[in-house]
Design an enzyme around this catalytic site. Structure first.
Site, mmCIF file in Angstrom:
data_model
loop_
_atom_site.group_PDB
_atom_site.id
_atom_site.type_symbol
_atom_site.label_atom_id
_atom_site.label_comp_id
_atom_site.label_asym_id
_atom_site.label_seq_id
_atom_site.Cartn_x
_atom_site.Cartn_y
_atom_site.Cartn_z
ATOM 1 N N GLY A 127 -9.925 4.211 -23.533
ATOM 2 C CA GLY A 127 -9.558 5.843 -23.082
ATOM 3 C C GLY A 127 -8.847 5.966 -21.710
ATOM 4 O O GLY A 127 -8.295 6.967 -21.571
ATOM 5 N N ARG A 128 -8.751 4.896 -20.993
ATOM 6 C CA ARG A 128 -8.164 4.979 -20.053
ATOM 7 C C ARG A 128 -7.273 3.477 -19.669
ATOM 8 O O ARG A 128 -6.759 3.252 -18.411
ATOM 9 C CB ARG A 128 -8.847 5.241 -18.791
ATOM 10 C CG ARG A 128 -9.994 4.179 -18.382
ATOM 11 C CD ARG A 128 -10.849 4.743 -17.273
ATOM 12 N NE ARG A 128 -11.800 3.686 -17.092
ATOM 13 C CZ ARG A 128 -12.752 3.405 -15.926
ATOM 14 N NH1 ARG A 128 -12.440 4.450 -14.860
ATOM 15 N NH2 ARG A 128 -13.663 2.567 -15.864
ATOM 16 N N ASP A 159 -11.232 12.277 -17.927
ATOM 17 C CA ASP A 159 -9.927 12.421 -17.357
ATOM 18 C C ASP A 159 -8.893 11.317 -17.107
ATOM 19 O O ASP A 159 -7.792 10.950 -16.752
ATOM 20 C CB ASP A 159 -10.166 12.851 -15.909
ATOM 21 C CG ASP A 159 -10.727 11.843 -15.202
ATOM 22 O OD1 ASP A 159 -10.594 10.544 -15.209
ATOM 23 O OD2 ASP A 159 -11.420 12.252 -13.950
ATOM 24 N N GLY A 160 -9.445 9.807 -17.787
ATOM 25 C CA GLY A 160 -8.429 8.645 -17.849
ATOM 26 C C GLY A 160 -8.286 7.782 -16.656
ATOM 27 O O GLY A 160 -7.218 7.176 -16.376
ATOM 28 N N ARG A 225 -5.005 -5.759 -14.826
ATOM 29 C CA ARG A 225 -5.503 -6.672 -15.430
ATOM 30 C C ARG A 225 -4.791 -7.637 -16.165
ATOM 31 O O ARG A 225 -3.928 -7.185 -17.083
ATOM 32 C CB ARG A 225 -7.013 -6.730 -15.947
ATOM 33 C CG ARG A 225 -7.076 -5.665 -16.981
ATOM 34 C CD ARG A 225 -8.556 -5.179 -16.981
ATOM 35 N NE ARG A 225 -8.758 -4.265 -18.285
ATOM 36 C CZ ARG A 225 -9.601 -3.687 -18.619
ATOM 37 N NH1 ARG A 225 -10.777 -3.886 -17.886
ATOM 38 N NH2 ARG A 225 -9.600 -2.798 -19.761
ATOM 39 N N ASP A 312 -17.985 -4.115 -27.601
ATOM 40 C CA ASP A 312 -16.714 -3.571 -27.155
ATOM 41 C C ASP A 312 -16.472 -4.114 -25.654
ATOM 42 O O ASP A 312 -15.275 -4.094 -25.341
ATOM 43 C CB ASP A 312 -16.532 -2.165 -27.168
ATOM 44 C CG ASP A 312 -17.631 -1.436 -26.241
ATOM 45 O OD1 ASP A 312 -18.702 -1.660 -26.477
ATOM 46 O OD2 ASP A 312 -17.277 -0.560 -25.418
#
Length: 568
Positions: A127-128, A159-160, A225, A312
């Site tokens: 999502g982000r 909002d990411g 990362r 996940d």
């Protein structure tokens, strides 16, 4: 040594985007920032949303050296612009779009669909988190991913963004974990915005609330990362579910492609490319089981609790991924859980069971590839059923090593665990003090939160256990140990000190660092980075007094220190 972004671009090699299938419904220009269902394909091209007015905070000197990057890059304009989310002017052959991936969700082995906004599971994914580069550096393939890089189709209305607080935690935790010798994704760089802020629920000062009790405005940040890949168990699971349900004509083909890609990215040294698909799948499960059991045993060794170990959040490469609601245990508690939403199923000493559930999910996802291979399928199910035994072997070896023994003694360990709970013992300090191979129990009391003289029989029980431990290290040791020999004691002590860290990343050390960072003062971050990348080393007396200490009484049960929500 790579000194410019142009030189880094020469090493770009996008294996995932070049060999796997793109979502056919996507916008090719990467302008895909609104929640929607993604029905097929392995990735969605997405342009990151740059943070406003980026400012440098930190980079990993260790990883820069490993990748052959000159440290001057971290503060260079071009590098900083790219890794704070702006791909508009990067040099060729780098791609001017990144990519996000979908995955399924299983919580403790149970499949979930209802948390997806569409109720189908086709809305779960990054999502982000947006990957922006794959590159072969110093002979190894690495993927670089921006966390907090804005919305993707999987954002589910969020909002990411990532905030400074959580980005500092993840940046330092990844640096710390690799220094602890625990497989992990890596930290490359950390930038914050001097002007962009978002609202997040968080805790008021000294709050004893279980959940956040106020909304706060926080600066956004992007941490980069790095890992050989960011393929997750949940990602393989997504394609396994689609193949199992025959959701579209190419579903089985897409599962095979993602599994072979996983093998190429993460297991090419262990799995011969010339083997048949069923042989590769079986070996993949075997190797992943080895990595996963090793990983979880070493989480326990250093006192780490993942907090939210869903499928996940489980890297298919067998390393630590997603430092959200994590924590390093201070007072020994088998049910320690830093995340308020985590429950006992993801608590400290239940992590081996959670790993077993994730392995079950992984094996289930592989089975559609073996429907006509009954013998191989039976072997896969045998690998799955043997997981608890393999996990226990790893755990027993780990506990023995922490105690300075060559083999595990159940009575000795269980007696210790009971005493540690009765006494409220600091996990890290206790095992580090034990590593000094003290002559008397007094050497261990530095780690006790409780006064053992105030509880009837407790001191005597500790003395009995300590005497038993001394007898065990005399008898249960491959190198002949002699208590009267300083050289023999020192050899055992050094061996144990290489297993039991002196420093772990305690939340009450992190809080002042990110509070100072809000004011633009990053000195504490750099100090923590220096200490936590040398967790087994002796530090200066000043640093030892500051970071090798029990948690102050006034900080227990404080929101944001003793427990945290998942908001970040």
């Amino acid at each position: 040594m790579i000194q410019t972004l142009e030189e880094l671009a020469e090493h770009a090699d996008y294996s995932l985007m070049d060999t796997l299938k793109c979502d056919p419904d996507t916008s090719k220009d990467g302008e895909d920032h609104h929640p929607r269902e993604v029905f097929s394909g392995h990735y969605v091209p997405v342009k990151p949303t740059p943070i406003q007015n980026p400012e440098y905070i930190a980079h990993s000197k260790i990883l820069f050296a490993e990748l052959g990057l000159d440290e001057c890059l971290a503060t260079s304009y071009d590098f900083m612009r790219m890794f704070s989310g702006d791909l508009s002017k990067i040099p060729e052959p780098m791609y001017k779009v990144g990519w996000a991936t979908g995955y399924a969700l299983s919580i403790y082995g149970t499949e979930y669909y209802q948390q997806c906004p569409f109720g189908t599971g086709n809305g779960y994914g990054d999502g982000r988190a947006i990957s922006v580069l794959e590159a072969v550096l110093e002979g190894k393939r690495w993927e670089m991913q921006l966390k907090g890089a804005g919305r993707t189709p999987y954002c589910r209305g969020a909002d990411g963004r990532a905030v400074l607080r959580s980005s500092i935690r993840e940046f330092l935790a990844q640096e710390h974990m690799v220094a602890l010798g625990v497989p992990t994704s890596r930290s490359l760089s950390l930038y914050t915005s001097k002007s962009e802020k978002v609202q997040r629920p968080w805790y008021s000062e000294n709050s004893r609330s279980h959940d956040p009790d106020m909304m706060v405005s926080e600066s956004v940040a992007i941490s980069t990362r790095v890992a050989p890949s960011f393929l997750r168990v949940g990602q393989i699971e997504l394609f396994g579910r689609r193949a199992r349900k025959q959701e579209h004509p190419k579903s089985l083909e897409e599962l095979e492609q993602i599994v072979l890609h996983l093998i190429e990215r993460e297991y090419s040294e262990e799995i011969d490319a010339n083997l048949s698909l069923p042989e590769k799948v079986l070996l993949l499960a075997y190797e992943f089981r080895n990595r996963l059991t090793f990983l979880v045993a070493h989480w326990v060794r250093v006192g780490y609790c993942q907090g939210n170990f869903n499928s996940d959040n489980c890297a298919a490469g067998g390393f630590t991924l997603d430092y959200g609601p994590f924590g390093f245990m201070e007072v020994f508690d088998p049910e320690y859980q830093p995340w308020t939403g985590g429950g006992k199923h993801f608590s400290f000493l239940n992590q081996p069971n959670a790993a077993e559930r994730n392995f079950h999910v992984f094996c289930t996802a592989l089975k559609p590839l073996l429907t006509s291979e009954l013998k191989v399928l039976a072997k896969l199910e045998e690998l799955e059923s043997d997981f608890p035994e393999v996990m226990q072997i790893e755990m027993k070896e780990m506990w023995a090593s922490k105690l300075g023994l060559d083999s595990y003694d159940a009575t000795l360990f269980r007696g210790l665990a009971q005493l540690m709970m009765q006494t409220s013992v600091d996990y890290t300090i206790f095992f580090r003090e034990l590593s000094n191979v003290p002559d008397t129990l007094e050497g261990l009391t530095k780690s006790f939160y409780s006064d053992i003289t105030q509880v009837r029989g407790l001191q005597e029980n500790w003395e009995t256990w300590f005497s038993s431990w001394r007898e065990h290290i005399q008898k249960n040791n491959s190198t002949e140990y002699n208590a009267s020999s300083p050289e023999s004691c020192e050899a055992l002590s050094q061996r144990m000190k290489g297993i039991n860290p002196k420093y772990t990343l305690r939340e009450w050390h992190l809080v002042p660092a990110y509070e100072k960072a809000k004011q633009g003062d990053y000195k504490l971050i750099k100090e923590l980075q220096a200490v936590m990348t040398e967790p087994y080393a002796e530090q200066s007396k000043q640093l030892e007094e500051k970071y090798y200490a029990k948690k102050p009484a006034g900080l227990f049960n404080i929101g944001g220190i003793s427990h945290i929500s998942c908001s970040s």
